[in-house]
Design a protein around this motif. Structure first.
Motif, PDB file in Angstrom:
ATOM      1  N   LEU A  37     -36.523-107.078-118.872  1.00 37.63           N
ATOM      2  CA  LEU A  37     -37.089-105.827-119.367  1.00 37.63           C
ATOM      3  C   LEU A  37     -36.001-104.876-119.859  1.00 37.63           C
ATOM      4  O   LEU A  37     -36.181-104.183-120.869  1.00 37.63           O
ATOM      5  CB  LEU A  37     -37.918-105.155-118.271  1.00 37.63           C
ATOM      6  N   ASP A  38     -34.874-104.824-119.165  1.00 36.03           N
ATOM      7  CA  ASP A  38     -33.771-103.974-119.609  1.00 36.03           C
ATOM      8  C   ASP A  38     -33.269-104.396-120.983  1.00 36.03           C
ATOM      9  O   ASP A  38     -32.909-103.550-121.818  1.00 36.03           O
ATOM     10  CB  ASP A  38     -32.609-104.035-118.614  1.00 36.03           C
ATOM     11  N   ALA A  39     -33.241-105.698-121.216  1.00 34.13           N
ATOM     12  CA  ALA A  39     -32.680-106.202-122.473  1.00 34.13           C
ATOM     13  C   ALA A  39     -33.618-106.002-123.661  1.00 34.13           C
ATOM     14  O   ALA A  39     -33.180-105.586-124.733  1.00 34.13           O
ATOM     15  CB  ALA A  39     -32.335-107.686-122.331  1.00 34.13           C
ATOM     16  N   ILE A  40     -34.891-106.287-123.483  1.00 42.87           N
ATOM     17  CA  ILE A  40     -35.774-106.281-124.651  1.00 42.87           C
ATOM     18  C   ILE A  40     -36.544-104.983-124.816  1.00 42.87           C
ATOM     19  O   ILE A  40     -37.157-104.754-125.864  1.00 42.87           O
ATOM     20  CB  ILE A  40     -36.735-107.485-124.653  1.00 42.87           C
ATOM     21  N   GLY A  41     -36.507-104.110-123.799  1.00 47.19           N
ATOM     22  CA  GLY A  41     -37.096-102.785-123.949  1.00 47.19           C
ATOM     23  C   GLY A  41     -38.603-102.820-124.109  1.00 47.19           C
ATOM     24  O   GLY A  41     -39.268-103.768-123.687  1.00 47.19           O
ATOM     25  N   PRO A  42     -39.172-101.779-124.753  1.00 48.15           N
ATOM     26  CA  PRO A  42     -40.630-101.743-124.958  1.00 48.15           C
ATOM     27  C   PRO A  42     -41.092-102.960-125.760  1.00 48.15           C
ATOM     28  O   PRO A  42     -40.450-103.350-126.736  1.00 48.15           O
ATOM     29  CB  PRO A  42     -40.837-100.449-125.750  1.00 48.15           C
ATOM     30  N   VAL A  43     -42.193-103.553-125.345  1.00 39.33           N
ATOM     31  CA  VAL A  43     -42.642-104.790-125.990  1.00 39.33           C
ATOM     32  C   VAL A  43     -44.002-104.654-126.669  1.00 39.33           C
ATOM     33  O   VAL A  43     -44.544-105.648-127.154  1.00 39.33           O
ATOM     34  CB  VAL A  43     -42.700-105.952-124.972  1.00 39.33           C
ATOM     35  N   ASP A  44     -44.571-103.461-126.716  1.00 39.02           N
ATOM     36  CA  ASP A  44     -45.865-103.276-127.382  1.00 39.02           C
ATOM     37  C   ASP A  44     -45.811-103.823-128.801  1.00 39.02           C
ATOM     38  O   ASP A  44     -44.981-103.402-129.617  1.00 39.02           O
ATOM     39  CB  ASP A  44     -46.229-101.789-127.436  1.00 39.02           C
ATOM     40  N   ASP A  45     -46.681-104.796-129.055  1.00 39.19           N
ATOM     41  CA  ASP A  45     -46.815-105.407-130.388  1.00 39.19           C
ATOM     42  C   ASP A  45     -45.570-106.160-130.846  1.00 39.19           C
ATOM     43  O   ASP A  45     -45.456-106.517-132.021  1.00 39.19           O
ATOM     44  CB  ASP A  45     -47.189-104.351-131.432  1.00 39.19           C
ATOM     45  N   LYS A  46     -44.630-106.406-129.950  1.00 38.67           N
ATOM     46  CA  LYS A  46     -43.453-107.196-130.299  1.00 38.67           C
ATOM     47  C   LYS A  46     -43.781-108.672-130.137  1.00 38.67           C
ATOM     48  O   LYS A  46     -44.399-109.085-129.151  1.00 38.67           O
ATOM     49  CB  LYS A  46     -42.277-106.807-129.404  1.00 38.67           C
ATOM     50  N   SER A  47     -43.380-109.492-131.105  1.00 42.58           N
ATOM     51  CA  SER A  47     -43.616-110.934-131.011  1.00 42.58           C
ATOM     52  C   SER A  47     -42.466-111.577-130.244  1.00 42.58           C
ATOM     53  O   SER A  47     -41.295-111.383-130.595  1.00 42.58           O
ATOM     54  CB  SER A  47     -43.749-111.558-132.398  1.00 42.58           C
ATOM     55  N   VAL A  48     -42.819-112.313-129.197  1.00 34.29           N
ATOM     56  CA  VAL A  48     -41.823-112.875-128.283  1.00 34.29           C
ATOM     57  C   VAL A  48     -42.124-114.352-128.054  1.00 34.29           C
ATOM     58  O   VAL A  48     -43.284-114.750-127.891  1.00 34.29           O
ATOM     59  CB  VAL A  48     -41.819-112.135-126.930  1.00 34.29           C
ATOM     60  N   LEU A  49     -41.091-115.154-128.023  1.00 30.26           N
ATOM     61  CA  LEU A  49     -41.184-116.547-127.585  1.00 30.26           C
ATOM     62  C   LEU A  49     -40.374-116.702-126.320  1.00 30.26           C
ATOM     63  O   LEU A  49     -39.202-116.315-126.270  1.00 30.26           O
ATOM     64  CB  LEU A  49     -40.621-117.484-128.665  1.00 30.26           C
ATOM     65  N   GLU A  50     -40.992-117.263-125.276  1.00 32.54           N
ATOM     66  CA  GLU A  50     -40.233-117.646-124.094  1.00 32.54           C
ATOM     67  C   GLU A  50     -40.059-119.155-124.098  1.00 32.54           C
ATOM     68  O   GLU A  50     -41.037-119.912-124.011  1.00 32.54           O
ATOM     69  CB  GLU A  50     -40.901-117.211-122.789  1.00 32.54           C
ATOM     70  N   VAL A  51     -38.827-119.596-124.215  1.00 25.61           N
ATOM     71  CA  VAL A  51     -38.486-121.014-124.197  1.00 25.61           C
ATOM     72  C   VAL A  51     -38.322-121.459-122.753  1.00 25.61           C
ATOM     73  O   VAL A  51     -37.708-120.753-121.943  1.00 25.61           O
ATOM     74  CB  VAL A  51     -37.186-121.260-124.993  1.00 25.61           C
ATOM     75  N   ALA A  52     -38.868-122.638-122.438  1.00 28.36           N
ATOM     76  CA  ALA A  52     -38.827-123.158-121.069  1.00 28.36           C
ATOM     77  C   ALA A  52     -39.468-122.154-120.121  1.00 28.36           C
ATOM     78  O   ALA A  52     -38.874-121.743-119.127  1.00 28.36           O
ATOM     79  CB  ALA A  52     -37.405-123.498-120.649  1.00 28.36           C
ATOM     80  N   CYS A  53     -40.692-121.779-120.418  1.00 26.02           N
ATOM     81  CA  CYS A  53     -41.372-120.708-119.674  1.00 26.02           C
ATOM     82  C   CYS A  53     -41.794-121.124-118.277  1.00 26.02           C
ATOM     83  O   CYS A  53     -42.114-120.269-117.449  1.00 26.02           O
ATOM     84  CB  CYS A  53     -42.585-120.221-120.458  1.00 26.02           C
TER      85      CYS A  53
END
Length: 234
Positions: A37-53
């Motif tokens: 969370l510190d790294a990516i900040g606010p995520v509203d409407d941000k497109s994110v891929l988690e690899v090896a989730c």
């Protein structure tokens, strides 16, 4: 990739969270989520891929905060656990779990704002190729963690089911250069390795964690930390 078959068994998937994130492992879970969370900040409407989730710890967390997120993993049983977790959290209708290979991500170039990979690079047999794929599908940010070669992590590495790849700072810098990524931020933590915390009750672990944080904040803290978090830009 190391452990590919091991992580695809039903019993490993079913016990994964309880073995790693109960007892003192709760401290690990909390710190890792904080780092993301510190790294990516606010995520509203941000497109994110988690690899090896895996079981979707971060996927469900980011979906709950408004991210448009896909969780990808090679293990069907781990993804099943992730779907159950997302359903329990009430976020199963606005995230997607997908089975796929991190070496050949099934997405076009620059498809996601952010790509995240946690607890992955210690298993990677060809880390440069994996990181290059993550960079390819990201148009802005790649965030990942590594376990460190010159740390207490190395003392129990032999006891892990499939071993663990450890990285020096030089190796991480070389990986970033090869993938065309620029380091925007870094954090180093856990002088005492994860395996230690998982073996003791949470109350006892909290005391050791306080000592750990004092050492970590000292001039030698970064050099002896067992885990590092790398925030990079495309």
């Amino acid at each position: 990739m190391k452990g590919q078959e091991w992580y695809q068994t039903d019993d490993v998937a079913e016990e994964y969270d309880s073995k790693r994130f109960s007892r003192g492992g709760q401290l690990i879970d909390r710190r890792e989520k904080e780092a993301v969370l510190d790294a990516i900040g606010p995520v509203d409407d941000k497109s994110v891929l988690e690899v090896a989730c895996g079981t979707g710890r971060f996927t469900a967390m980011l979906a709950d905060r408004g991210a448009d997120i896909v969780g990808l993993d090679i293990s069907g049983p781990m993804l099943s656990q992730g779907r159950e977790k997302a359903k329990s959290a009430g976020v199963d209708d606005h995230l997607e779990f997908m089975r796929g290979d991190a070496a050949r991500l099934p997405f076009p170039d620059d498809h996601f704002d952010t790509v995240v990979a946690m607890r992955f690079f210690h298993l990677a047999d060809t880390p440069a190729s994996f990181l290059a794929e993550m960079r390819r599908v990201s148009k802005h940010q790649v965030f990942f963690d590594t376990f460190n070669r010159f740390s207490l992590r190395s003392l129990y590495n032999w006891a892990l089911p499939m071993g663990s790849r450890l990285y020096s700072r030089w190796e991480v810098d070389r990986l970033l250069d090869g993938a065309g990524l620029e380091l925007a931020g870094e954090a180093h933590d856990f002088v005492l390795p994860y395996g230690f915390y998982r073996k003791i009750p949470n109350d006892l672990a909290s005391g050791f964690r306080s000592i750990d944080e004092v050492v970590g904040a000292s001039p030698v803290g970064d050099k002896v930390a067992s885990v590092s978090y790398w925030d990079t830009r495309v």
